[in-house]
Every structure is written in structure tokens, then in C-alpha cells.
Design a protein around this motif. Structure first.
Motif, PDB file in Angstrom:
ATOM      1  N   ARG A   1     -90.510 -33.663  -0.525  1.00 44.84           N
ATOM      2  CA  ARG A   1     -90.917 -33.310  -1.877  1.00 44.84           C
ATOM      3  C   ARG A   1     -92.297 -32.526  -1.358  1.00 44.84           C
ATOM      4  O   ARG A   1     -92.586 -31.396  -1.892  1.00 44.84           O
ATOM      5  CB  ARG A   1     -91.030 -34.288  -3.103  1.00 44.84           C
ATOM      6  N   ARG A   2     -93.095 -33.237  -0.639  1.00 51.88           N
ATOM      7  CA  ARG A   2     -94.558 -32.989  -0.544  1.00 51.88           C
ATOM      8  C   ARG A   2     -94.739 -31.710   0.141  1.00 51.88           C
ATOM      9  O   ARG A   2     -95.450 -30.766   0.159  1.00 51.88           O
ATOM     10  CB  ARG A   2     -95.281 -34.283   0.119  1.00 51.88           C
ATOM     11  N   LYS A   3     -93.659 -31.541   1.282  1.00 50.39           N
ATOM     12  CA  LYS A   3     -93.700 -30.268   2.229  1.00 50.39           C
ATOM     13  C   LYS A   3     -92.996 -29.310   1.661  1.00 50.39           C
ATOM     14  O   LYS A   3     -92.705 -28.407   2.490  1.00 50.39           O
ATOM     15  CB  LYS A   3     -93.310 -31.080   3.531  1.00 50.39           C
ATOM     16  N   ALA A   4     -92.285 -29.435   0.679  1.00 48.12           N
ATOM     17  CA  ALA A   4     -91.454 -28.235  -0.021  1.00 48.12           C
ATOM     18  C   ALA A   4     -92.525 -27.046  -0.374  1.00 48.12           C
ATOM     19  O   ALA A   4     -93.464 -27.329  -0.686  1.00 48.12           O
ATOM     20  CB  ALA A   4     -90.684 -28.769  -0.912  1.00 48.12           C
ATOM     21  N   THR A   5     -91.866 -26.043  -0.208  1.00 47.57           N
ATOM     22  CA  THR A   5     -92.685 -24.780  -0.478  1.00 47.57           C
ATOM     23  C   THR A   5     -92.807 -24.374  -1.885  1.00 47.57           C
ATOM     24  O   THR A   5     -93.821 -23.689  -2.647  1.00 47.57           O
ATOM     25  CB  THR A   5     -92.031 -23.451   0.163  1.00 47.57           C
ATOM     26  N   VAL A   6     -91.712 -24.782  -2.810  1.00 44.80           N
ATOM     27  CA  VAL A   6     -91.705 -24.920  -4.289  1.00 44.80           C
ATOM     28  C   VAL A   6     -91.612 -26.355  -4.831  1.00 44.80           C
ATOM     29  O   VAL A   6     -91.228 -27.173  -4.019  1.00 44.80           O
ATOM     30  CB  VAL A   6     -90.739 -23.955  -4.694  1.00 44.80           C
ATOM     31  N   ALA A   7     -92.002 -26.246  -5.976  1.00 44.92           N
ATOM     32  CA  ALA A   7     -92.218 -27.465  -6.675  1.00 44.92           C
ATOM     33  C   ALA A   7     -90.766 -28.163  -7.006  1.00 44.92           C
ATOM     34  O   ALA A   7     -89.801 -27.250  -7.641  1.00 44.92           O
ATOM     35  CB  ALA A   7     -92.928 -27.464  -7.892  1.00 44.92           C
ATOM     36  N   LYS A   8     -90.523 -29.045  -6.376  1.00 50.33           N
ATOM     37  CA  LYS A   8     -88.964 -29.818  -6.540  1.00 50.33           C
ATOM     38  C   LYS A   8     -89.274 -31.278  -6.372  1.00 50.33           C
ATOM     39  O   LYS A   8     -89.969 -31.809  -5.711  1.00 50.33           O
ATOM     40  CB  LYS A   8     -88.132 -29.268  -5.433  1.00 50.33           C
ATOM     41  N   GLN A   9     -88.139 -32.049  -6.951  1.00 50.79           N
ATOM     42  CA  GLN A   9     -88.002 -33.327  -6.660  1.00 50.79           C
ATOM     43  C   GLN A   9     -86.696 -33.654  -6.017  1.00 50.79           C
ATOM     44  O   GLN A   9     -85.803 -32.965  -6.221  1.00 50.79           O
ATOM     45  CB  GLN A   9     -87.700 -33.956  -8.350  1.00 50.79           C
TER      46      GLN A   9
ATOM     47  N   LYS B   1     -78.991 -38.698 -15.165  1.00 53.38           N
ATOM     48  CA  LYS B   1     -79.527 -39.074 -16.758  1.00 53.38           C
ATOM     49  C   LYS B   1     -80.853 -39.938 -16.587  1.00 53.38           C
ATOM     50  O   LYS B   1     -81.407 -40.025 -17.486  1.00 53.38           O
ATOM     51  CB  LYS B   1     -78.195 -39.535 -17.648  1.00 53.38           C
ATOM     52  N   ARG B   2     -80.783 -40.405 -15.250  1.00 49.77           N
ATOM     53  CA  ARG B   2     -81.788 -41.364 -14.966  1.00 49.77           C
ATOM     54  C   ARG B   2     -83.116 -40.541 -14.557  1.00 49.77           C
ATOM     55  O   ARG B   2     -84.116 -41.186 -14.161  1.00 49.77           O
ATOM     56  CB  ARG B   2     -81.540 -42.419 -14.202  1.00 49.77           C
ATOM     57  N   LEU B   3     -82.789 -39.240 -14.060  1.00 50.10           N
ATOM     58  CA  LEU B   3     -84.091 -38.586 -13.575  1.00 50.10           C
ATOM     59  C   LEU B   3     -85.028 -38.044 -14.471  1.00 50.10           C
ATOM     60  O   LEU B   3     -84.507 -37.809 -15.469  1.00 50.10           O
ATOM     61  CB  LEU B   3     -83.415 -37.241 -12.901  1.00 50.10           C
ATOM     62  N   PRO B   4     -86.123 -37.986 -13.952  1.00 49.87           N
ATOM     63  CA  PRO B   4     -87.350 -37.740 -15.033  1.00 49.87           C
ATOM     64  C   PRO B   4     -87.148 -36.253 -15.388  1.00 49.87           C
ATOM     65  O   PRO B   4     -87.133 -35.104 -14.395  1.00 49.87           O
ATOM     66  CB  PRO B   4     -88.694 -37.883 -14.280  1.00 49.87           C
ATOM     67  N   GLY B   5     -87.164 -35.960 -16.848  1.00 53.43           N
ATOM     68  CA  GLY B   5     -87.120 -34.477 -17.364  1.00 53.43           C
ATOM     69  C   GLY B   5     -85.496 -34.001 -17.319  1.00 53.43           C
ATOM     70  O   GLY B   5     -85.511 -32.837 -17.772  1.00 53.43           O
ATOM     71  N   VAL B   6     -84.649 -34.854 -17.164  1.00 56.45           N
ATOM     72  CA  VAL B   6     -83.135 -34.313 -17.260  1.00 56.45           C
ATOM     73  C   VAL B   6     -82.331 -35.350 -18.260  1.00 56.45           C
ATOM     74  O   VAL B   6     -82.557 -36.615 -18.375  1.00 56.45           O
ATOM     75  CB  VAL B   6     -82.364 -34.914 -15.817  1.00 56.45           C
ATOM     76  N   ASP B   7     -81.808 -34.725 -19.172  1.00 63.01           N
ATOM     77  CA  ASP B   7     -80.977 -35.035 -20.161  1.00 63.01           C
ATOM     78  C   ASP B   7     -79.509 -34.962 -20.071  1.00 63.01           C
ATOM     79  O   ASP B   7     -79.235 -33.811 -19.643  1.00 63.01           O
ATOM     80  CB  ASP B   7     -81.441 -34.825 -21.598  1.00 63.01           C
TER      81      ASP B   7
ATOM     82  N   GLY C   1     -84.792 -24.773 -14.791  1.00 62.22           N
ATOM     83  CA  GLY C   1     -84.802 -25.276 -13.655  1.00 62.22           C
ATOM     84  C   GLY C   1     -83.412 -25.175 -13.062  1.00 62.22           C
ATOM     85  O   GLY C   1     -82.414 -24.866 -13.533  1.00 62.22           O
ATOM     86  N   ALA C   2     -83.310 -25.835 -11.807  1.00 57.96           N
ATOM     87  CA  ALA C   2     -81.882 -25.716 -11.042  1.00 57.96           C
ATOM     88  C   ALA C   2     -81.989 -27.181 -10.578  1.00 57.96           C
ATOM     89  O   ALA C   2     -82.709 -28.015 -10.122  1.00 57.96           O
ATOM     90  CB  ALA C   2     -81.899 -24.859  -9.916  1.00 57.96           C
ATOM     91  N   ILE C   3     -80.562 -27.619 -10.528  1.00 55.45           N
ATOM     92  CA  ILE C   3     -80.171 -28.929  -9.988  1.00 55.45           C
ATOM     93  C   ILE C   3     -79.264 -28.720  -8.557  1.00 55.45           C
ATOM     94  O   ILE C   3     -78.091 -28.009  -9.095  1.00 55.45           O
ATOM     95  CB  ILE C   3     -79.624 -29.890 -11.142  1.00 55.45           C
ATOM     96  N   ASN C   4     -79.692 -28.957  -7.571  1.00 50.21           N
ATOM     97  CA  ASN C   4     -78.772 -28.589  -6.379  1.00 50.21           C
ATOM     98  C   ASN C   4     -78.180 -29.820  -5.691  1.00 50.21           C
ATOM     99  O   ASN C   4     -79.053 -30.736  -5.527  1.00 50.21           O
ATOM    100  CB  ASN C   4     -79.559 -27.997  -5.392  1.00 50.21           C
ATOM    101  N   ILE C   5     -76.915 -29.920  -5.838  1.00 51.82           N
ATOM    102  CA  ILE C   5     -76.317 -30.989  -5.365  1.00 51.82           C
ATOM    103  C   ILE C   5     -75.841 -30.817  -3.970  1.00 51.82           C
ATOM    104  O   ILE C   5     -74.815 -30.095  -3.634  1.00 51.82           O
ATOM    105  CB  ILE C   5     -75.171 -31.579  -6.258  1.00 51.82           C
ATOM    106  N   ILE C   6     -76.303 -31.397  -3.064  1.00 50.23           N
ATOM    107  CA  ILE C   6     -75.864 -31.459  -1.594  1.00 50.23           C
ATOM    108  C   ILE C   6     -75.226 -32.300  -1.165  1.00 50.23           C
ATOM    109  O   ILE C   6     -75.256 -33.490  -1.159  1.00 50.23           O
ATOM    110  CB  ILE C   6     -77.131 -31.616  -0.520  1.00 50.23           C
ATOM    111  N   LEU C   7     -73.801 -31.738  -0.660  1.00 50.57           N
ATOM    112  CA  LEU C   7     -72.761 -32.699  -0.415  1.00 50.57           C
ATOM    113  C   LEU C   7     -72.979 -33.243   1.126  1.00 50.57           C
ATOM    114  O   LEU C   7     -73.706 -32.627   1.702  1.00 50.57           O
ATOM    115  CB  LEU C   7     -71.592 -32.012  -0.648  1.00 50.57           C
ATOM    116  N   LYS C   8     -72.473 -34.326   1.246  1.00 47.25           N
ATOM    117  CA  LYS C   8     -72.749 -35.020   2.628  1.00 47.25           C
ATOM    118  C   LYS C   8     -71.990 -34.071   3.695  1.00 47.25           C
ATOM    119  O   LYS C   8     -71.103 -33.315   3.732  1.00 47.25           O
ATOM    120  CB  LYS C   8     -71.945 -36.370   2.811  1.00 47.25           C
TER     121      LYS C   8
END
Length: 716
Positions: A43-51, A71-77, A136-143
Motif C-alpha cells: 500500500r505504501r509503495k503504490a502509485t495511487v491511493a489504495k488499500q 463488509k469488514r473493510l473500512p469504507g465498504v458497506d 472507487g474500485a474493488i479489484n479482486i485478484i484471483l489466485k
């Protein structure tokens, strides 16, 4: 690169390198090449703000689906199974799968966390991804396919109502020369039971004031499976080809049983019903990457999707068949994208690319009332909608100095929509230019204190279903020859909808602590044009000899939204050293968000955007018991009650919501662990009410229900 230092460390004392050589250099190189960066470092090294939330976060609670993780992530309902960010409603949050928009019909609550590598939450759009990310966007990265042999088995059983339900996920991974294969398969059942009390005060079937109170019991059950096979093929040192598949299928059932109480004569009430159906989602993606040199890279992607659902609903009145609804929806999509990246220096890169998408939805539905067609001119007729989207983008990422870095992007999209039904075709073409600018400033050389700012343009495209001009009669007033009420309108789509456009400003301060914790304070602002909202009006319609109330989505107004977001996570001894021992294995996390919005076309107070709460809070902890292989924790999410003035004559009131999740995990060994969890423990009752200026209204009071689960994970 690490082979030399690792081999030197294996030499006995006095052989090879002199012992006087500084050991720190060796250890630093080994650490860099062998250790895995944590979520906070990424997160710290990302070029844009992301969690960023990786396997550790997803494994804690023993969740059986990704929706419970979100539903437990901050800012997500979560509302209706769909995640929403920054309190904004459906459609404002972009859902991505491996960086590509999720296919139509994608079910987050039917995706096992065991198939996901990490989840990335960004607060603003980027040029190389779709700009449909107002919130915003939620990107789900599959294994990814593993580099070593993998045999993982996860068995679970959960209980919410009636009886326990099983679930299982097996992951097979293998490497065969230049090929790496992965085949995860999940199978599951669900069973729940909703209880509610519905109270209405509105005109009855005779047009005179009437009232009713109904108690609803709704059993819900079904079963399904999903799989996400992946193949990585290393064609050469510079070329790779990846094939990713995705399949979901489920059979669902629900029954609605009503017990009437205090029903006045001629009041319109809901009938008992039984519904069942099948949904299926198939997706295939291919990605080709060629690194021509250390400074050049080309990436090509293509995908195809096919989603369908079949449904059948039968209602009953006094034990006899009343209304029968059968139909199907079919969504198909094709995508193709590519980009070329060129390094312009050690810390400067330029990327050019394109993004093409074609989507089509066909829908058929037949409704019979007492064996007769309800709307003969519409029933059985195919309705369809199509979207074609072409986009070109350019982005420039530049580390201007050790402290300053910037991301400049420009994306142009052409969106053409077409709605077809009963021989009528309605076409609409929109062009959206979305510039984005992200700026980062490190207050210290190590980047422990960081300021991020973004100025972006984004949009929200109409849902394909909202474009369909097929009417659906109110279930409370199904006789097209009679009038209905404002609280029970007919519904119809709007082929002429335009995209919502939003200009956004984000700014945040992030402080990263030496022990891995972080503190963030941020704010955002969005100004929106062409806001889409469903509006109910009394109309002369083609399907009825009398005027009927009709609800349809329209481009309603301009609006603005703003908020303040606070987040904190890390070891308790680092965050609160005066209260906790630094060695205590206790991790804390907390988030507090404040939101405010205003819709220009509606007078205040409470003229906020739909579904945007005034504030929300998340609290959580996890603790590893000293001397035992036991880890436990809890998470609490809370939203207060609020009112929304939707139009000049209609308001919506919603009470507070609360969700408490807990878990305990016992690790018998590296290969075997047992997890016990409880979601929505001690649930609360919720209530929503729709109120009209005329004094009529309806109220729904729902009883909460918890879920309990046990999961056994085995690494074979």
C-alpha cells in the motif's frame, strides 16, 4: 541474483569470503529476495491511493464467501449483496476481477475466499482501468498458478436456520516445465430464513384509504459451485501467456409465507409465493505479455463472458394459484484490450493503450394472472439492450524526486447504448473524457509519512436492465384495468438514460509506523451531473385504460458528495504504547467515516444521495494467545439510522445497522488448522419506512439473523 550471497553463507568458517566482511550486506540481500512484502508495504509503495488485503486478512474469520470479507473493510458497506463505497449506492463502485470489469451476473456471495489472492480497494479511477469508479474500485485478484505443487483442502459447515449447510474447496496446483497449472473448485450450500413485518397505509383496491399488517416468513435455500482454473505458460524469458477461466452456477429457492393481521377490507396485500431458478456465469480471459527489453513491454488481453438466469415464481391466494411468472435473462460480453509501456528513465514510464467492450442483454418474461396473460402485448416478447464501449488512454508515471511522484492519465471513452423491444429501437451515444492526476509527497526519505492527492473525472453508466422498456406491473395491483398507488407503482426502464459524470478531489495523509502499522486521515469531494434516480409519476400508459403510477429511472439532477475518512491499524503496543506492552501479540484496527451529500433538485433537509449514511464505524482486533497455537478476534461494523428526502413528496427512513463477527483458530500444525466463526452475532432488528407527503406510507421491520461456521483447512 541471490544465489551468490546464499551460497557464501553456506560456506564453513574460514573458507571463501573473509569473516571480517560485513554481514549486514549479505543479510539485507537475502531478505530482499526471499521475504514477501506485506499488505501495508504494498500500500505504501503504490502509485495511487489504495488499500490492500491479502491472504492473512481473508483467512481470519473463516468466511465462506468474499461478500463477508468486504463488509469488514473500512469504507465498504454491503447492501443486497453488492459492495458500496463511501456511502454511495449501487453502480458507483467498480467491481473488477483481475483488473477487468466483473461480468454481468457475477455473485460475490458465491465466491470462496480460498480462490482469491488479495483484494485491492482504490479511492479513485486510473487511466488504464474503466473510469466507472465514482466512489472507487474493488479489484479482486484471483489466485495465480503456483510455482510449486499445491494440494489444499478446506471443509466447512455453517448454520443460520433450519439445518447446517456444508461447503468445500479443493485447490490443485502443479508445475510442468514451462507450464504452471491451478484448478480451485468450490461447492457449497446455503440456507437462511428471513422474518419481517410489513405495515402499509394507502388506498386499497376500491381507491379508499386502507391499512394492513402482514408477518412474513421467507425461507431461502440452494446450492452451487464455482471454479477459477488458470494456466501460465512461459513461452520464453521475455514472453508469457496466461489463460484464466471462471465458472459459477447455482440453484436457488425461496418461499414467502404471510400471516395477515389487522387487514382492512379492500386492502392490497402480498400473496404467498414460491420462487426457484438457476443462474450461471462463465468467463474466459487470455493475457499475452512480451518484454522486448528492459525498457519496453507489450500486454494484450481478450475475454468472453456468458451469463444467464432462469426463474419461475408462483403466487397463491387462499391456497389457489394466482400469478405465474416465468422468464430468463441472458448476458453476453466480449472484451479486448492492450497497452504498450515504455521506460523513459530509471523512474519515469509512459503507457499507451486501448480498451474495447461489447455487451448484450436479452430478456424474456411471461406473466399470467389466473391463467390469463397479464400484459398480452408484452408477455413473451423479447426485449434487449446493448452497450458498445471504446476507450483510448495514456498514462505517465514519474518519480520526480526521492520525495515527489506523480501519475498523469487521460482516458477517452465512447459509450453507445441501444434498447430494443416491440420493434422499437432507441439509440444513445455518449463521449466521456476522464483526466486523472495522482500526486504523492513523502515527508521523509523513507516514505513513512506520505501525502496523497488526486484530481479525477469518472462516470457511472446506466445498468443494462435500466435501459429495457418492458413494464412490470405492481404485485399489489396486478390488474392492469385498475388504478394503482404511489407506494405500489409499476416499473419500467428508460432507454434514453445518459451516464452520470463526476469530478472528484481526494487528499489523504498516511503515516506508516516502524512495526508495520499505519494511520490515515483523508477527505474527498465529488460533483455529479446527470444523477440517475427512480422517480414515480402518474402517467397515461399503453398497458392500461386508466392512469397508473409508474417508477422509472431518469437523469434527475446535479449533486455533490463529500466525506472525511479515518483509518488506523497495527500492533496495540505500537499504536497505544501507554496502554499495551509492545510485545503483546494484539493487533487493532479502526475506521471512522463521515459523509455528506446534497441533491440540487430536492429541497433539504436530508436531500442526500440514496443510501448514503451520515457516518459509519468499524472496530476490530485479533490476538494470538501466548504459549498456544490459538488466534482469536472480533470485528464490529455500525451504521446509524438516517432519513433521505428522495423527491419533493417522498422520503425514506432507515434505522441503524450493526454487524459483529468473531473467530477463533487453532493451528494443530503447519498443514492442519481448525477455525470457528460467528457472523452477525447478536443481530439487531432493522426498519425502513417510505413516507409520502399525503400521509400514506409503508414500513418494513426485519429481524436479524446470525451465521455460525466451523472450517477445517488441510494442506496435503
Amino acid at each position: 541474483m541471490a544465489a551468490g550471497p546464499a551460497g557464501a553463507q553456506d560456506l564453513p568458517p574460514g573458507v571463501g569470503e573473509p569473516q571480517q566482511r560485513p554481514a549486514g550486506a549479505k543479510l539485507d540481500r537475502v531478505e530482499i529476495t526471499s521475504s514477501r512484502q506485506g499488505d501495508t508495504d504494498l500500500r505504501r509503495k503504490a502509485t495511487v491511493a489504495k488499500q490492500i488485503y491479502g491472504r492473512e486478512e481473508m483467512d481470519k474469520y473463516g468466511d465462506t464467501n468474499v461478500a463477508d470479507v468486504l463488509k469488514r473493510l473500512p469504507g465498504v458497506d454491503l447492501a443486497g449483496g453488492a459492495p458500496r463505497m463511501r456511502g454511495l449506492g449501487a453502480g458507483y463502485t467498480l467491481i473488477l476481477i483481475n483488473g477487468d470489469p466483473a461480468p454481468p451476473g457475477f455473485q460475490l456471495d458465491q465466491l470462496s475466499p480460498a480462490q482469491v489472492e488479495r483484494i485491492e480497494v482504490t479511492k479513485g479511477p486510473t487511466a488504464d482501468q474503466s473510469a466507472q469508479a465514482v466512489a472507487g474500485a474493488i479489484n479482486i485478484i484471483l489466485k495465480d498458478a503456483p510455482r510449486v505443487t499445491q494440494r489444499d483442502l478446506r471443509l466447512g459447515v455453517g448454520y443460520s436456520a433450519v439445518r447446517p449447510t456444508p461447503s468445500a474447496t479443493f485447490t490443485f496446483g502443479e508445475t510442468l516445465g514451462p507450464l504452471a497449472l491451478s484448478l480451485p473448485v468450490s461447492a457449497f450450500e446455503w440456507r437462511s430464513q428471513n422474518e419481517a413485518t410489513l405495515a402499509r397505509t394507502m388506498p386499497g383496491t376500491d381507491g379508499k384509504p386502507a391499512s394492513s399488517v402482514q408477518h412474513q416468513l421467507q425461507p431461502v435455500w440452494g446450492h452451487g459451485f464455482n471454479s477459477a482454473p488458470r494456466v501460465n505458460w512461459r513461452l520464453s524469458d521475455e514472453e508469457t501467456l496466461s489463460l484464466q477461466g471462471f465458472a459459477q452456477r447455482g440453484n436457488w429457492n425461496n418461499r414467502q409465507l404471510y400471516r395477515n393481521e389487522a387487514v382492512t377490507p379492500n386492502a392490497s396485500i402480498d400473496d404467498d409465493a414460491y420462487s426457484h431458478g438457476i443462474w450461471q456465469n462463465l468467463r474466459a480471459n487470455a493475457q499475452y505479455v512480451n518484454r522486448f527489453s528492459d525498457s519496453q513491454r507489450v500486454e494484450l488481453k481478450a475475454g468472453a463472458g456468458d451469463s444467464k438466469s432462469i426463474f419461475d415464481t408462483q403466487t397463491y391466494r387462499a391456497g389457489a394459484d394466482q400469478r405465474h411468472t416465468v422468464g430468463n435473462n441472458h448476458d453476453r460480453s466480449l472484451t479486448q484490450a492492450g497497452k504498450y509501456a515504455q521506460l523513459l528513465g530509471d523512474a519515469h514510464s509512459l503507457t499507451l493503450g486501448w480498451d474495447l467492450e461489447w455487451r448484450k442483454r436479452n430478456e424474456e418474461r411471461t406473466v399470467t394472472e389466473l391463467g390469463r396473460p397479464q400484459l398480452p402485448e408484452f408477455d413473451g416478447q423479447p426485449f434487449g439492450a446493448r452497450i458498445q464501449r471504446q476507450a483510448l488512454f495514456v498514462q505517465d508515471e514519474w518519480e520526480l524526486s526521492p520525495q515527489w511522484s506523480t501519475y498523469l492519465g487521460l482516458r477517452g471513452e465512447r459509450i453507445a447504448t441501444e434498447s430494443v423491444g416491440l420493434g422499437e429501437e432507441v439509440r444513445n451515444t455518449s463521449r466521456v473524457i476522464t483526466p486523472v492526476w495522482h500526486l504523492n509527497y513523502k515527508l521523509d526519505a523513507k516514505g513513512r509519512d506520505l501525502i496523497r492527492a488526486s484530481l479525477t473525472r469518472s462516470y457511472k453508466a446506466p445498468d443494462l436492465n435500466a435501459l429495457l422498456a418492458r413494464p412490470a406491473l405492481s404485485s399489489l395491483f396486478p390488474d392492469a384495468g385498475m388504478a394503482n398507488t404511489e407506494l405500489a407503482p409499476d416499473r419500467v426502464g428508460n432507454p434514453g438514460l445518459k451516464p452520470e459524470l463526476a469530478t472528484g478531489l481526494d487528499i489523504a495523509f498516511e503515516k506508516y509506523l516502524a512495526g508495520g502499522g499505519m494511520i490515515s486521515v483523508g477527505g474527498f469531494y465529488r460533483h455529479m451531473n446527470e444523477l440517475i434516480r427512480s422517480v414515480t409519476t402518474l402517467e397515461t400508459v399503453s398497458w392500461s385504460p386508466v392512469q397508473r403510477y409508474v417508477s422509472r429511472p431518469v437523469n434527475f439532477s446535479k449533486a455533490e458528495s463529500m466525506g472525511l475518512e479515518l483509518e488506523m491499524k497495527g500492533r496495540a503496543g505500537e499504536l497505544l504504547p501507554a496502554l499495551f506492552d509492545p510485545k503483546l501479540a494484539l493487533n487493532l484496527r479502526a475506521a471512522l467515516n463521515f459523509y455528506h451529500s446534497r441533491v440540487d433538485a430536492v429541497l433539504g433537509p436530508n436531500n442526500r444521495l440514496d443510501s448514503q449514511q451520515p457516518w459509519s464505524a468499524n472496530l476490530g482486533f485479533d490476538y494470538r494467545v501466548s504459549g498456544l497455537p490459538l488466534n482469536m478476534g472480533a470485528s464490529l461494523a455500525y451504521t446509524p439510522g438516517y432519513a433521505t428526502q428522495q423527491t419533493a413528496v417522498q422520503a425514506l427512513e432507515i434505522t441503524r445497522t450493526r454487524s459483529l463477527d468473531m473467530f477463533a483458530q487453532w493451528a494443530f500444525s503447519r498443514q492442519l488448522s481448525l477455525r470457528v466463526s460467528a457472523n452477525n452475532f447478536a443481530p439487531v432488528q432493522t426498519r425502513s419506512a417510505t413516507l409520502l407527503a399525503s400521509g400514506y406510507g409503508s414500513t418494513s421491520t426485519r429481524e436479524g439473523r446470525g451465521w455460525f461456521g466451523v472450517n477445517l483447512e488441510v494442506k496435503l
